[in-house]
Structures are given as C-alpha cells and as structure tokens.
Design a protein around this motif. Sequence first.
Motif, short mmCIF file in Angstrom:
data_model
loop_
_atom_site.label_atom_id
_atom_site.label_comp_id
_atom_site.label_asym_id
_atom_site.label_seq_id
_atom_site.Cartn_x
_atom_site.Cartn_y
_atom_site.Cartn_z
N ALA A 25 0.82 -1.22 0.00
CA ALA A 25 0.00 0.00 0.00
C ALA A 25 0.86 1.28 0.00
N VAL A 26 1.97 1.27 0.76
CA VAL A 26 2.81 2.48 0.83
C VAL A 26 3.39 2.75 -0.56
N LYS A 27 3.92 1.69 -1.20
CA LYS A 27 4.51 1.86 -2.54
C LYS A 27 3.46 2.34 -3.55
N VAL A 28 2.26 1.78 -3.45
CA VAL A 28 1.20 2.17 -4.39
C VAL A 28 0.88 3.65 -4.21
N VAL A 29 0.71 4.09 -2.97
CA VAL A 29 0.39 5.51 -2.74
C VAL A 29 1.55 6.39 -3.20
N GLU A 30 2.78 5.95 -2.94
CA GLU A 30 3.94 6.76 -3.36
C GLU A 30 4.10 6.79 -4.87
N SER A 31 3.48 5.82 -5.57
CA SER A 31 3.58 5.81 -7.04
C SER A 31 2.67 6.86 -7.69
N ILE A 32 1.78 7.45 -6.90
CA ILE A 32 0.82 8.42 -7.46
C ILE A 32 1.46 9.81 -7.49
N GLU A 33 1.29 10.44 -8.65
CA GLU A 33 1.90 11.76 -8.88
C GLU A 33 1.62 12.72 -7.71
N PRO A 34 2.68 13.36 -7.17
CA PRO A 34 2.47 14.30 -6.06
C PRO A 34 1.46 15.39 -6.45
N GLY A 35 0.65 15.78 -5.49
CA GLY A 35 -0.32 16.84 -5.77
C GLY A 35 -1.67 16.31 -6.22
N LYS A 36 -1.71 15.07 -6.70
CA LYS A 36 -2.99 14.47 -7.13
C LYS A 36 -3.83 14.14 -5.91
N LYS A 37 -5.10 14.38 -5.99
CA LYS A 37 -5.98 14.03 -4.87
C LYS A 37 -6.19 12.52 -4.85
N ILE A 38 -6.07 11.92 -3.66
CA ILE A 38 -6.24 10.47 -3.53
C ILE A 38 -7.52 10.18 -2.75
N LEU A 39 -8.33 9.27 -3.31
CA LEU A 39 -9.50 8.77 -2.57
C LEU A 39 -9.17 7.33 -2.21
N PHE A 40 -9.00 7.06 -0.93
CA PHE A 40 -8.60 5.71 -0.51
C PHE A 40 -9.80 5.00 0.10
N LEU A 41 -10.00 3.75 -0.29
CA LEU A 41 -11.13 2.98 0.24
C LEU A 41 -10.76 1.52 0.43
N PRO A 42 -11.50 0.74 1.23
CA PRO A 42 -12.57 1.21 2.11
C PRO A 42 -12.10 1.29 3.56
N ASP A 43 -10.81 1.01 3.87
CA ASP A 43 -10.40 0.81 5.26
C ASP A 43 -9.91 2.10 5.91
N LYS A 44 -10.68 2.62 6.85
CA LYS A 44 -10.29 3.88 7.51
C LYS A 44 -8.99 3.72 8.29
N ASN A 45 -8.71 2.54 8.80
CA ASN A 45 -7.49 2.36 9.61
C ASN A 45 -6.25 2.28 8.72
N LEU A 46 -6.34 1.48 7.66
CA LEU A 46 -5.21 1.42 6.72
C LEU A 46 -5.00 2.80 6.09
N GLY A 47 -6.10 3.50 5.82
CA GLY A 47 -6.01 4.84 5.24
C GLY A 47 -5.27 5.80 6.18
N ALA A 48 -5.63 5.76 7.47
CA ALA A 48 -4.98 6.64 8.45
C ALA A 48 -3.49 6.29 8.56
N TYR A 49 -3.19 5.00 8.51
CA TYR A 49 -1.79 4.54 8.56
C TYR A 49 -1.03 5.09 7.35
N LEU A 50 -1.64 5.01 6.16
CA LEU A 50 -0.96 5.46 4.93
C LEU A 50 -0.73 6.97 4.95
N LYS A 51 -1.71 7.69 5.48
CA LYS A 51 -1.59 9.15 5.59
C LYS A 51 -0.39 9.50 6.47
N LEU A 52 -0.28 8.78 7.56
CA LEU A 52 0.79 9.02 8.53
C LEU A 52 2.16 8.68 7.94
N VAL A 53 2.25 7.54 7.29
CA VAL A 53 3.55 7.05 6.80
C VAL A 53 4.00 7.79 5.55
N THR A 54 3.07 8.08 4.65
CA THR A 54 3.48 8.70 3.37
C THR A 54 3.40 10.22 3.42
#
Length: 309
Positions: A133-162
Amino acid sequence: MDNMELIEQIQRVKHEKRVAILAHYYSRPEIQDICDLLGDSLELSRAAASLTDVDIILFCGVNFMAETASVVSGGKKVLVPDNRAGCSLAESIKAQDLIEWKERNPGGVIVSYVNTTADVKAYTDICCTSSNAVKVVESIEPGKKILFLPDKNLGAYLKLVTGREMEIWHGDCCVHERFDSALLFKMRELHPNADILVHPESRCSGDPSAHKMDRVWFYSTSGMVKHVERSESKEFVILTEREILHQMRKRNPEKTLFDAGERAICGQMKRNTLEKVYQALVNESPQISVDPETAAKAIVPIKRMLDIL
Ligand code: 13P
Ligand code: SF4
C-alpha cells in the motif's frame, strides 16, 4: 470420515482434477497444512495469476479473494469451500457508493484496498494490499488528490507514513478494529521484551503514538511471518487474526508467541473446513465467478498493482 481419511481423499481428488489449493494465513490449521500455497493477499493474487499447470483453483479465504483469483487467472474455475465467507471491509462500499464519491471528487485517484468486490475494483484506478500500500500511494503523482477505500485504519496509517493528503472511506475490518492503542499499550506492559507486530488494518495503526513506541512494527501477514523467522527476539506479540500463529509456531518452535485472544478471530475465515474443502472438490461447487464485463474492468487496477514490485 476422520481428518486422516479426508486428507487422503482431498489429495486424491485434487490430483485427479488438477487443482491447486490456495489458502490465506487466517485459515484453520488443518487447511494450512494441506494447501499448496499459503500466503498474504498479494502473494495469493500473484500465485493465482501465474498458475499454468492446473485447471481449477480452490481458494480457502473469503469471497473477495476468490473473486480476485477468478479475475487474474484468465478464466480458470475458482471454487471455495463456503461461498458465505464475506468480509466487513468488502461489504462496506458498493459500486454505486464509489461512483457517487468519484462524482463529488472529480480528478481524484481511486486507490482500493484489495478487500473490495470486483464491482468496486471495476471503478478503481489502482488496487493495493497491506504489503504494497505504501509503494502504491507513493507511485501516485504528487499533488494528485487520492480517494482511498474502504479501510479507515489502513487509510490513516498510509496518511501518517506517506504524508500524503487523502480522503478516506469509513469501512473497517471488524476484527482489526478491536486492536486499539489501549490494547497495544497493554500488550507492551504485559510483554516488555517482545517484538510487537501490528497489521495496518488495526485501529491503532493511524495513531502517531503507536509509531513512536520501541520495537513495534507494522506488517502484512507475510511480513509478520518473515519478521518472526528473522528476528533475534524470543518473544512476539501478534496483532492480527490469531490463526497465523499456527504457521509461525510450526516454523519457529523455539519462539514464544502471544495473540490477542478471542477478539482476534475472523469468523468468516473459519467457515472453511476440511470437510467443505473435500465437498467442494468432489462437487466442483460452490464456484466464484465474475461476469466478463466487470472482470475486464477490474483486472486493470489489479494489474497496475501487480506491476509495482
Ligand atoms: P494480508 O494477508 O494481505 O496482510 O491481509 C489481511 C487480511 O485481513 C485479509 O483479509
Ligand atoms: Fe475481512 Fe477482517 Fe476477516 Fe480479513 S480479518 S477477511 S479484513 S473481516
């Protein structure tokens, strides 16, 4: 039939019909012991995509995993022991919800955790599992809006780490939602010398104070298995579904492992039994399939994920 006879019969029918049995780490121990491949969601998806010498896949997991196997395996017959094995995450968002969310957020990149239905994947830009998940999020062009679904906990983790800004859907895994920071702190107190391994679906994964603790790691299920094998520590606390400890104990009999007790059981995974594995092989049912139009769309974000190493 007792378990010994069942296992013999399963092996016989499996060879006759050229079947590969894939199983997730949360499967019952007796299923882990007879499967051809045991893995996390990413490894199982990769395996399903690359199996060439079998005609049938019998998937011991939950339905979204079997659906993914059906989509990536190029039309192989995919059987499951029990087609009622659902997942609270996959059930937390429907395709129509996603369509409306996209309409409210034009230009957003849709990142779907693999714990989603094929219908939802069909409207997704890229999938991820907990191990990439971290690599996938980091592969997205900076500045692009990301809609992450459906896990609020994994989403919060990704926000924190990336450090990436993202809108996050409000689904959760009914098992990992129980692993909050209070439980993590209590485990540290009870087992001061242990390495603590936390699945990022856990509620505490998005809590910055959990990330500041010593000797706490966040891993997919396979990451946890590898950590226990490689670490010099003698004690481990495992915050994920507790059947994974069967595999860890088998591979590391000298190490001491603690789980989070009854709260760490995924009842959906337990629907699968040896008897049902045998019946599914004999009857070639229940089968999980995805209609060709949905499969043709769903494979695109899955392939994008598999291309990220
Ligand atoms: P992984 O095996 O990919 O870590 O996923 C855990 C899970 O909850 C699957 O449902
Ligand atoms: Fe779904 Fe949670 Fe069970 Fe995994 S443990 S299959 S995410 S309900």
